[in-house]
Design an enzyme around this catalytic site. Structure first.
Site, mmCIF file in Angstrom:
data_model
loop_
_atom_site.group_PDB
_atom_site.id
_atom_site.type_symbol
_atom_site.label_atom_id
_atom_site.label_comp_id
_atom_site.label_asym_id
_atom_site.label_seq_id
_atom_site.Cartn_x
_atom_site.Cartn_y
_atom_site.Cartn_z
ATOM 1 N N GLU A 220 0.831 -1.209 0.000
ATOM 2 C CA GLU A 220 0.000 0.000 0.000
ATOM 3 C C GLU A 220 0.863 1.256 0.000
ATOM 4 O OE1 GLU A 220 -3.902 -0.490 2.256
ATOM 5 O OE2 GLU A 220 -2.540 -1.736 3.442
ATOM 6 N N GLY A 237 0.026 1.774 4.114
ATOM 7 C CA GLY A 237 -0.422 2.897 3.298
ATOM 8 C C GLY A 237 0.425 4.137 3.494
ATOM 9 N N ALA A 263 1.997 2.275 8.293
ATOM 10 C CA ALA A 263 1.439 3.343 7.468
ATOM 11 C C ALA A 263 2.219 4.637 7.654
ATOM 12 C CB ALA A 263 -0.029 3.559 7.824
ATOM 13 N N SER A 279 3.927 3.065 12.605
ATOM 14 C CA SER A 279 3.333 4.043 11.696
ATOM 15 C C SER A 279 3.915 5.435 11.920
ATOM 16 C CB SER A 279 1.818 4.087 11.903
ATOM 17 O OG SER A 279 1.230 2.845 11.579
ATOM 18 N N GLY A 286 21.307 6.781 8.873
ATOM 19 C CA GLY A 286 22.028 7.569 9.868
ATOM 20 C C GLY A 286 21.240 7.927 11.106
ATOM 21 N N LYS A 303 23.614 3.849 15.329
ATOM 22 C CA LYS A 303 23.010 4.299 14.081
ATOM 23 C C LYS A 303 22.230 3.140 13.469
ATOM 24 C CE LYS A 303 26.097 8.096 12.880
ATOM 25 N NZ LYS A 303 26.999 8.688 11.844
ATOM 26 N N ARG A 316 10.204 2.275 17.218
ATOM 27 C CA ARG A 316 9.132 3.168 17.615
ATOM 28 C C ARG A 316 9.723 4.517 18.027
ATOM 29 N NH1 ARG A 316 7.792 0.225 23.453
ATOM 30 N NH2 ARG A 316 9.453 1.267 24.643
ATOM 31 N N ARG A 317 8.872 5.525 18.093
ATOM 32 C CA ARG A 317 9.327 6.834 18.573
ATOM 33 C C ARG A 317 8.710 7.097 19.941
ATOM 34 N NH1 ARG A 317 11.847 10.901 16.236
ATOM 35 N NH2 ARG A 317 11.404 10.213 14.094
ATOM 36 N N SER A 319 6.967 8.935 22.566
ATOM 37 C CA SER A 319 6.012 10.030 22.405
ATOM 38 C C SER A 319 6.324 11.230 23.295
ATOM 39 C CB SER A 319 4.594 9.532 22.708
ATOM 40 O OG SER A 319 4.509 9.048 24.037
#
Length: 343
Positions: A220, A237, A263, A279, A286, A303, A316-317, A319
């Site tokens: 997607e 997507g 996504a 997502s 880098g 890295k 993941r980031r 939050s």
């Protein structure tokens, strides 16, 4: 030394007599020496990589040569082509090297889309510069300098000439439709794409040339030139994978098996098996990634390129801090069998 490939098909020429594209319904990889010798007797082929223009009478002889050597598909096509007024070409590639003609380039693209070779399985160096922009229309390919005149001619005879796109590469399905695939918008899969059996390409999915999937995948997002996605991996997507033509350099960015690019996520380094990129997260080679242990404790910062090919990772980031984090991901991507069915 064995011959790399050969193919017999039709060609389109511009008004100067130059071949601008070629269609090969049944390309042959590693043909038997006996077949090459039989075709050489008809066409005069001697050695090396050659594009040989074939007459209608020669096509009838080629049909017999193919039949004698057990290639019934090409035999049937050559017999029909003997009655055609279209330009006919036989391409014999003794060795796999940089294409030097449009016909050679189109053969190599069709080898990939016919699943005879994988992406990077044949030398395509220089093909982007070798091919030139063509108007792909409902009346076939037209060289751009001739388009305006052809449009006028069509209007004056009550026809409408529709231009689908102007590009170096046509859409794959005008040349081959591989078995066991679904493609929602055929314009988004270029000739030279490798679409593995079981792959679904949704409306916003895109597969460039010399790239694609090796098996069951849901596409997607964007698979850029040179990118290979392994069996069981999905591209969400709006997701994008960085290719060698868009800043990836010489490193081949890939996704191994049973992984998920979420996504609107992005990837700029080779991902291993059973990995997930959440997502909206874009991870380039880098990018600085904070490694976490199974209890979520910080271990070290690396890295992303240092994680090339490593399996069972979840990216993941955070939050709160915005830091890209990575931890072990032992849960393989579970594909929806009904969604991925192409029968």
């Amino acid at each position: 030394m064995a011959t790399f490939s050969l193919a017999f098909g039709t060609a389109t020429k511009n008004r100067d007599g130059k071949i601008i594209e070629a269609f090969f319904p049944h390309p042959v990889l590693a043909p038997a020496d006996a077949l090459v010798d039989s075709l050489a007797e008809v066409t005069g082929y001697q050695e090396g990589n050659q594009v040989i223009e074939v007459t209608a009478s020669q096509s009838a002889q080629l049909a017999k040569a193919f039949e004698t050597n057990g290639d019934s598909n090409n035999a049937a096509f050559a017999a029909k082509a003997a009655e055609s007024e279209q330009p006919l070409v036989l391409v014999i590639l003794k060795t796999d090297e940089k294409p030097s003609s449009v016909a050679e380039g189109f053969l190599k693209l069709q080898l990939i889309s016919n699943r005879l070779v994988l992406p990077h399985g044949t030398v395509l160096d220089g093909i982007f510069g070798l091919l030139h922009n063509i108007a792909w229309t409902n009346e076939g390919p037209i060289d751009l300098p001739e388009l305006a005149e052809r449009q006028i001619e069509a209007r004056l005879t009550g026809r409408h000439l529709s231009v689908d796109c102007v590009d170096k590469f046509p859409k794959m399905v005008d040349y081959v439709v591989p078995a066991g695939v679904r493609i929602a918008d055929t314009a988004r899969v270029r000739l030279g794409a490798h679409v593995g059996e079981g792959t679904t390409v949704m409306h916003e999915g895109f597969i460039n040339f010399n790239a694609g999937t090796t098996g069951t995948s849901m596409v997607e997002g964007r698979i850029s030139a040179g990118v290979v996605v392994g069996n069981g991996s999905d591209i969400g997507g709006g997701a994008s994978i960085m290719g060698t033509l868009s800043g990836g350099g010489s490193v081949v960015v890939s996704i191994a098996e049973s992984s998920l690019l979420g996504a609107n996520a992005g990837l700029g380094f080779p991902l291993g098996d059973r990995c997930t990129v959440e997502s909206g997260l874009y991870v380039t080679a880098g990018s600085k990634v904070l490694m976490l242990d199974s209890q979520g404790n910080e271990v070290e910062t690396v890295k992303a390129r240092d994680l090339t090919g490593v399996s069972d990772l979840l990216f993941r980031r955070n939050s709160v801090t915005g830091q890209i984090e990575c931890l072990a991901n032992k849960t393989a991507v579970e594909l929806n069998s009904e969604l991925h069915s192409n029968n």
